[in-house]
Design an enzyme around this catalytic site. Sequence first.
Site, PDB file in Angstrom:
ATOM      1  N   SER A  23       0.814  -1.229   0.000  1.00 40.72           N
ATOM      2  CA  SER A  23       0.000   0.000   0.000  1.00 40.72           C
ATOM      3  C   SER A  23       0.844   1.275   0.000  1.00 40.72           C
ATOM      4  O   SER A  23       0.485   2.235  -0.688  1.00 40.72           O
ATOM      5  CB  SER A  23      -0.975   0.000   1.179  1.00 40.72           C
ATOM      6  OG  SER A  23      -1.982  -0.958   0.938  1.00 40.72           O
ATOM      7  N   THR A  68      -6.208  -3.339   7.726  1.00 39.77           N
ATOM      8  CA  THR A  68      -6.070  -4.707   7.229  1.00 39.77           C
ATOM      9  C   THR A  68      -6.180  -5.701   8.373  1.00 39.77           C
ATOM     10  O   THR A  68      -6.504  -5.314   9.512  1.00 39.77           O
ATOM     11  CB  THR A  68      -4.767  -4.851   6.388  1.00 39.77           C
ATOM     12  OG1 THR A  68      -4.799  -6.120   5.732  1.00 39.77           O
ATOM     13  CG2 THR A  68      -3.508  -4.726   7.218  1.00 39.77           C
ATOM     14  N   LYS A  72     -10.234  -5.608  10.349  1.00 38.82           N
ATOM     15  CA  LYS A  72     -11.270  -5.169   9.396  1.00 38.82           C
ATOM     16  C   LYS A  72     -12.699  -5.256   9.952  1.00 38.82           C
ATOM     17  O   LYS A  72     -13.575  -4.542   9.503  1.00 38.82           O
ATOM     18  CB  LYS A  72     -11.201  -5.998   8.113  1.00 38.82           C
ATOM     19  CG  LYS A  72     -10.042  -5.637   7.214  1.00 38.82           C
ATOM     20  CD  LYS A  72     -10.155  -6.387   5.894  1.00 38.82           C
ATOM     21  CE  LYS A  72      -8.935  -6.154   5.051  1.00 38.82           C
ATOM     22  NZ  LYS A  72      -9.077  -6.694   3.699  1.00 38.82           N
ATOM     23  N   GLY A 134     -14.360 -17.908   2.483  1.00 36.16           N
ATOM     24  CA  GLY A 134     -13.720 -17.148   3.560  1.00 36.16           C
ATOM     25  C   GLY A 134     -14.179 -15.698   3.508  1.00 36.16           C
ATOM     26  O   GLY A 134     -15.210 -15.374   2.904  1.00 36.16           O
ATOM     27  N   GLY A 135     -13.398 -14.826   4.120  1.00 29.89           N
ATOM     28  CA  GLY A 135     -13.752 -13.403   4.172  1.00 29.89           C
ATOM     29  C   GLY A 135     -13.842 -12.768   2.791  1.00 29.89           C
ATOM     30  O   GLY A 135     -14.764 -11.994   2.509  1.00 29.89           O
ATOM     31  N   ARG A 157     -14.973 -26.259   0.025  1.00 28.51           N
ATOM     32  CA  ARG A 157     -14.654 -27.584   0.569  1.00 28.51           C
ATOM     33  C   ARG A 157     -15.566 -27.858   1.766  1.00 28.51           C
ATOM     34  O   ARG A 157     -16.140 -28.915   1.887  1.00 28.51           O
ATOM     35  CB  ARG A 157     -13.170 -27.568   0.992  1.00 28.51           C
ATOM     36  CG  ARG A 157     -12.698 -28.819   1.653  1.00 28.51           C
ATOM     37  CD  ARG A 157     -11.236 -28.692   1.996  1.00 28.51           C
ATOM     38  NE  ARG A 157     -10.952 -27.584   2.915  1.00 28.51           N
ATOM     39  CZ  ARG A 157      -9.760 -27.306   3.404  1.00 28.51           C
ATOM     40  NH1 ARG A 157      -8.710 -28.032   3.039  1.00 28.51           N
ATOM     41  NH2 ARG A 157      -9.580 -26.298   4.228  1.00 28.51           N
ATOM     42  N   LYS A 161     -19.765 -23.392   5.554  1.00 30.17           N
ATOM     43  CA  LYS A 161     -19.329 -21.996   5.417  1.00 30.17           C
ATOM     44  C   LYS A 161     -19.958 -21.344   4.192  1.00 30.17           C
ATOM     45  O   LYS A 161     -20.313 -20.158   4.206  1.00 30.17           O
ATOM     46  CB  LYS A 161     -17.802 -21.923   5.338  1.00 30.17           C
ATOM     47  CG  LYS A 161     -17.127 -22.235   6.659  1.00 30.17           C
ATOM     48  CD  LYS A 161     -15.842 -21.450   6.771  1.00 30.17           C
ATOM     49  CE  LYS A 161     -14.633 -22.292   6.881  1.00 30.17           C
ATOM     50  NZ  LYS A 161     -13.382 -21.680   6.570  1.00 30.17           N
ATOM     51  N   TYR A 230      -2.229 -12.984  -6.353  1.00 31.03           N
ATOM     52  CA  TYR A 230      -1.348 -12.323  -7.318  1.00 31.03           C
ATOM     53  C   TYR A 230       0.089 -12.839  -7.226  1.00 31.03           C
ATOM     54  O   TYR A 230       0.954 -12.389  -7.970  1.00 31.03           O
ATOM     55  CB  TYR A 230      -1.391 -10.799  -7.181  1.00 31.03           C
ATOM     56  CG  TYR A 230      -1.120 -10.296  -5.783  1.00 31.03           C
ATOM     57  CD1 TYR A 230       0.178 -10.103  -5.337  1.00 31.03           C
ATOM     58  CD2 TYR A 230      -2.167 -10.030  -4.914  1.00 31.03           C
ATOM     59  CE1 TYR A 230       0.430  -9.660  -4.057  1.00 31.03           C
ATOM     60  CE2 TYR A 230      -1.930  -9.588  -3.628  1.00 31.03           C
ATOM     61  CZ  TYR A 230      -0.635  -9.410  -3.203  1.00 31.03           C
ATOM     62  OH  TYR A 230      -0.394  -8.984  -1.930  1.00 31.03           O
TER      63      TYR A 230
HETATM   64  P1  ATR Z   1      -9.811 -15.104   3.216  1.00 32.46           P
HETATM   65  O1  ATR Z   1     -10.301 -14.369   4.429  1.00 32.46           O
HETATM   66  O2  ATR Z   1      -8.571 -14.537   2.588  1.00 32.46           O
HETATM   67  O3  ATR Z   1     -10.875 -15.317   2.212  1.00 32.46           O
HETATM   68  P2  ATR Z   1      -9.945 -17.599   4.685  1.00 32.46           P
HETATM   69  O4  ATR Z   1     -11.076 -17.022   5.448  1.00 32.46           O
HETATM   70  O5  ATR Z   1      -8.818 -18.208   5.426  1.00 32.46           O
HETATM   71  O6  ATR Z   1      -9.286 -16.536   3.721  1.00 32.46           O
HETATM   72  O7  ATR Z   1     -10.545 -18.667   3.650  1.00 32.46           O
HETATM   73  C1  ATR Z   1      -9.756 -19.563   2.963  1.00 32.46           C
HETATM   74  C2  ATR Z   1     -10.584 -20.293   1.907  1.00 32.46           C
HETATM   75  O8  ATR Z   1      -9.707 -21.198   1.219  1.00 32.46           O
HETATM   76  C3  ATR Z   1     -11.703 -21.141   2.479  1.00 32.46           C
HETATM   77  O9  ATR Z   1     -12.760 -21.203   1.550  1.00 32.46           O
HETATM   78  C4  ATR Z   1     -11.033 -22.526   2.582  1.00 32.46           C
HETATM   79  O10 ATR Z   1     -11.903 -23.629   2.539  1.00 32.46           O
HETATM   80  P3  ATR Z   1     -12.527 -24.233   3.914  1.00 32.46           P
HETATM   81  O11 ATR Z   1     -13.608 -23.278   4.327  1.00 32.46           O
HETATM   82  O12 ATR Z   1     -13.055 -25.546   3.545  1.00 32.46           O
HETATM   83  O13 ATR Z   1     -11.389 -24.288   4.912  1.00 32.46           O
HETATM   84  C5  ATR Z   1     -10.224 -22.525   1.319  1.00 32.46           C
HETATM   85  N1  ATR Z   1      -9.151 -23.499   1.378  1.00 32.46           N
HETATM   86  C6  ATR Z   1      -7.986 -23.399   2.066  1.00 32.46           C
HETATM   87  N2  ATR Z   1      -7.227 -24.500   1.867  1.00 32.46           N
HETATM   88  C7  ATR Z   1      -7.942 -25.314   1.027  1.00 32.46           C
HETATM   89  C8  ATR Z   1      -7.698 -26.590   0.415  1.00 32.46           C
HETATM   90  N3  ATR Z   1      -6.562 -27.262   0.634  1.00 32.46           N
HETATM   91  N4  ATR Z   1      -8.658 -27.103  -0.402  1.00 32.46           N
HETATM   92  C9  ATR Z   1      -9.801 -26.433  -0.643  1.00 32.46           C
HETATM   93  N5  ATR Z   1     -10.086 -25.225  -0.108  1.00 32.46           N
HETATM   94  C10 ATR Z   1      -9.179 -24.665   0.716  1.00 32.46           C
END
Ligand code: ATR
Length: 288
Positions: A23, A68, A72, A134-135, A157, A161, A230
Amino acid sequence: MIEIKGTTSVYGLIGNPVEHSVSPVIHNTLAELLGIDMVYATFKVEKDLVADAVKGAAALNVRGMNVTVPHKQSVMNLLTDIDPLAKAIGAVNTLVRAEDGYKGYNTDILGLERELEDVGVELRGNRCIILGAGGASRAIAFLCASKGAEVIYLLNRTISKAEDIAAAVNSYIGRDVVIPMAIDDYKNIPGIGYLTIQTTSVGLYPACDSAPADEKDFYDKVSIGVDIIYNPAETKFMKYVKAQGKPAYNGLKMLLYQGVCAFELWNKVSVSREITDVVYEKLEKELQ
Ligand code: ATR
């Protein structure tokens, strides 16, 4: 080089960690290119001190801040006003000085919207697949739904969620626009031609040789692929999409544009494509 004077406004990022943030590169380059008398720094703030940090920034008349991980969400109850979409998403990454405090925005999402505009993708009426829950996925699902996507298949997966996000977005929008699904069940998605946004951490450096889905049948459904990762610049997900002859983009533009959108809110300016292209090139070099 920015010249710091008595009139220079200070902006900054609060989070933990902040050392690897790009940033400062984005904002200080924009300030230099646009001739704006400001400087942008990072501030490492511990979880239990975020209220002190926001109060202190207001007392020092700091005009704007980025926020960040991990602040957040927690920063939200320290603000005097919150943009409605940021409120619905439940995460704020940009604070803009208001009369008696700060107004919060989510420019992560405005950044993605601008990236999609850039590559000519219209969300209205589009059919989408979001990988991950995730978030980032939550924010992107709110964006796609609020900009009029026809349907959003949200694949994860852990299906519970995906169901949580679907419930939140569907109740905000007032119709069942988000359909939660396990990644392995993708064959139940009807037809082809989906804008597909990859939000999981799968494929992130150094585990570059993995993707959340490996089957060709999945990538047949994709019309355009957008990865929010990225690093690496081309993920395995992007390679799979391109192998089907479809365009794929990484997350660098989204990262850049979240900064540009914050900069525009702070300075009440509009940053041209020529300027953002210069900053993009600088960011690419920085991340090499
Ligand atoms: P962010 O806030 O950056 O979105 P996060 O909240 O940690 O990150 O979310 C990570 C995402 O990657 C989730 O959807 C996670 O799936 P799960 O909810 O099943 O944990 C997904 N993820 C991480 N490792 C994974 C893997 N090996 N296979 C499939 N999905 C994965």
